[in-house]
Design a protein around this motif. Structure first.
Motif, short mmCIF file in Angstrom:
data_model
loop_
_atom_site.label_atom_id
_atom_site.label_comp_id
_atom_site.label_asym_id
_atom_site.label_seq_id
_atom_site.Cartn_x
_atom_site.Cartn_y
_atom_site.Cartn_z
N SER A 107 -48.79 -4.08 -22.65
CA SER A 107 -50.17 -4.48 -22.41
C SER A 107 -50.22 -5.14 -21.03
O SER A 107 -49.50 -4.72 -20.13
N ASN A 108 -51.05 -6.16 -20.89
CA ASN A 108 -51.11 -6.84 -19.59
C ASN A 108 -50.60 -8.28 -19.69
O ASN A 108 -50.75 -9.05 -18.75
N THR A 130 -51.14 -3.31 -10.72
CA THR A 130 -52.33 -3.23 -11.58
C THR A 130 -51.91 -2.60 -12.90
O THR A 130 -50.80 -2.08 -13.04
N GLU A 131 -52.82 -2.60 -13.86
CA GLU A 131 -52.50 -1.93 -15.13
C GLU A 131 -52.21 -0.45 -14.89
O GLU A 131 -51.27 0.11 -15.47
N ARG A 174 -48.78 0.06 -13.27
CA ARG A 174 -47.67 -0.19 -14.20
C ARG A 174 -47.42 1.04 -15.07
O ARG A 174 -46.27 1.36 -15.38
N SER A 180 -57.62 1.05 -22.29
CA SER A 180 -57.88 -0.19 -21.56
C SER A 180 -58.97 -0.98 -22.24
O SER A 180 -59.69 -0.48 -23.11
N SER A 226 -59.05 -8.18 -16.61
CA SER A 226 -57.68 -8.57 -16.92
C SER A 226 -57.50 -10.08 -16.95
O SER A 226 -56.77 -10.61 -17.80
#
Length: 222
Positions: free
Chosen positions: A145-146, A161-162, A165, A188, A193
């Motif tokens: 996840s983040n 960034t997501e 990644r 997402s 975020s």
């Protein structure tokens, strides 16, 4: 090299063994993420197979309604691993000190990694090991996840960034000949975020990158 030396650095460069020396009996993502992960495992894993839960903890999130031949746990804290009811056996091993896994070739049908990939400083070497221990046709599922322990995540992850990644984990697979083209599942969150990391509404984003070890015929296009 897959990563430059500066991309492997951590804000906290003390020995990881110290950081993980005390147990954390918590989950690091929300229930929605974990429900999606368990459902993904239910869809992609086969019963009565051998599973490695890499960088595991006190929970593995495997479906309770599936029976596996063997679930091996790997992690950094013995107390957490000992608490995990789904593991048949476990071992403690620091992949940032030694990326080689003390496991036989082609031993597992699946290798799982849940919300821990961001801490690997030598992912190229570790993904070589994942390929080595998988049986031909075996699957690797990397979910994230983040959220992270920011001080222990590598710079390439912290600074990304997501979306970047996801691309980074795809590159980890692509760096090893013999993996299939990585499949991405990306769900997402509509919440920014920053608010997500603060735990403010919307649910944790769910990402998984999946690939299989190909046999020789598949690699040759036959």
């Amino acid at each position: 090299m897959l990563l430059q030396s500066n991309q492997r650095t951590k804000l906290d460069d003390t020995d990881d063994t110290l950081f993980y020396s005390f147990p954390r009996f918590v989950t690091h993502v929300d229930a929605g993420f974990l429900d999606q992960l368990t459902q993904l495992y239910r869809e992609r894993l086969q019963p009565h197979t051998r599973i490695l839960d890499m960088m595991s903890s006190h929970v593995s999130h495997l479906p309770d309604d599936m029976e596996f031949a063997h679930v091996e746990g790997h992690g950094m804290n013995e107390q957490e691993l000992a608490r995990n009811p789904q593991l048949n056996h476990y071992f403690v091993h620091n992949l940032n000190k030694n990326p080689q896994l003390p496991l036989p070739d082609q031993e597992f049908d699946a290798v799982l990694n849940c919300v821990s990939i961001q801490y690997l400083q030598y992912p190229d070497a570790v993904f070589q090991e994942i390929h080595r221990i998988l049986k031909p046709g075996g699957i690797a599922i990397i979910s994230f996840s983040n959220r992270m322990f920011f001080q222990k995540a590598i710079a390439a992850w912290r600074d990304g960034t997501e979306a970047s990644r996801v691309q980074l984990v795809k590159r980890y697979f692509q760096s090893v000949p013999g993996f299939s083209s990585p499949e991405v599942i990306a769900r997402s969150s509509p919440v920014p975020s920053l608010f997500q990391m603060l735990g403010v509404g919307g649910g944790d984003p769910f990402y998984a990158v999946i690939a299989q070890r190909q046999d020789n015929k598949q690699r040759e296009g036959g």
